[in-house]
Design a protein around this motif. Structure first.
Motif, PDB file in Angstrom:
ATOM      1  N   PHE A  17       0.893  -1.299   0.178  1.00 50.59           N
ATOM      2  CA  PHE A  17      -0.024  -0.099   0.100  1.00 50.59           C
ATOM      3  C   PHE A  17       0.959   1.226   0.058  1.00 50.59           C
ATOM      4  O   PHE A  17       0.736   2.102  -0.618  1.00 50.59           O
ATOM      5  CB  PHE A  17      -1.087   0.041   1.130  1.00 50.59           C
ATOM      6  N   ALA A  51      -5.808   3.928   7.689  1.00 49.04           N
ATOM      7  CA  ALA A  51      -5.801   2.652   7.481  1.00 49.04           C
ATOM      8  C   ALA A  51      -5.641   1.619   8.887  1.00 49.04           C
ATOM      9  O   ALA A  51      -6.011   0.720   8.661  1.00 49.04           O
ATOM     10  CB  ALA A  51      -4.146   2.602   6.780  1.00 49.04           C
ATOM     11  N   SER A  55      -8.385  -1.111   9.308  1.00 50.88           N
ATOM     12  CA  SER A  55      -7.749  -2.489   9.463  1.00 50.88           C
ATOM     13  C   SER A  55      -8.394  -3.163  10.686  1.00 50.88           C
ATOM     14  O   SER A  55      -8.632  -4.433  10.800  1.00 50.88           O
ATOM     15  CB  SER A  55      -6.181  -2.376   9.505  1.00 50.88           C
TER      16      SER A  55
END
Length: 133
Positions: A17, A51, A55
Motif C-alpha cells: 500500500f 488505514a 484495518s
C-alpha cells in the motif's frame, strides 16, 4: 505460528500500500493541489490513521448502528479518497491521453472526462442508496 503469518501478511500488504502511494505520488500531489506544503504531515497522518482504524475495524468486526444521514460525511471522504486514488492511477498510467489519441477523441475529451466523473458518481450513489442501504 498463526500470529507470525498474520503479521507477515500485514507487513506485506502495508508495504504494498505504501509503495503504491509512493509510486502514484498521491500525497505530494494532494499537498501541491491544496497548497498546504507545511501541512504535509497532516495528509500522511490522516492516511495512516485511516488505514489503522479500518484495518482494526475489519479485523475485529466492529459495527455501529448509526443513522444514514450521520454517515454521509465519512462516505464523502471515502469517495474522495477512492476518486483521487483512481485519478492518480489514471494519471500515472497516462490512460486518457493514449485513448484520446488512438480513438481520435481529442475534440470530445472534456465530454469524455465529464461522462467518466458522472458515471462514477451515479454508480456509487446507486450502490450506496439502493444496493447496500
Amino acid at each position: 505460528m498463526l500470529g507470525i503469518i498474520g503479521l507477515a501478511g500485514g507487513f506485506a500488504v502495508g508495504s504494498a500500500f505504501v509503495a503504491l502511494l509512493i509510486v502514484l505520488d498521491l500525497i505530494p500531489r494532494l499537498v501541491q493541489l491544496t497548497r498546504a506544503y507545511r501541512r504535509a504531515s497532516i495528509f500522511e497522518s490522516g492516511i495512516l490513521s485511516g488505514a489503522l482504524y479500518w484495518s482494526s475495524a475489519d479485523l475485529f468486526d466492529w459495527s455501529f448502528q448509526l443513522p444514514a444521514n450521520l454517515l454521509l460525511l465519512p462516505a464523502i471522504f471515502q469517495g474522495l479518497f477512492v476518486g483521487m486514488f483512481a485519478a492518480a492511477l489514471t494519471e500515472v498510467l497516462n490512460v486518457i491521453p493514449i485513448i484520446s489519441r488512438r480513438f481520435k477523441l481529442k475534440p470530445y475529451l472534456l465530454s469524455l472526462l465529464m461522462a467518466m466523473v458522472f458515471g462514477k458518481v451515479a454508480g456509487s450513489l446507486v450502490d450506496w442508496i439502493w444496493l447496500h442501504p
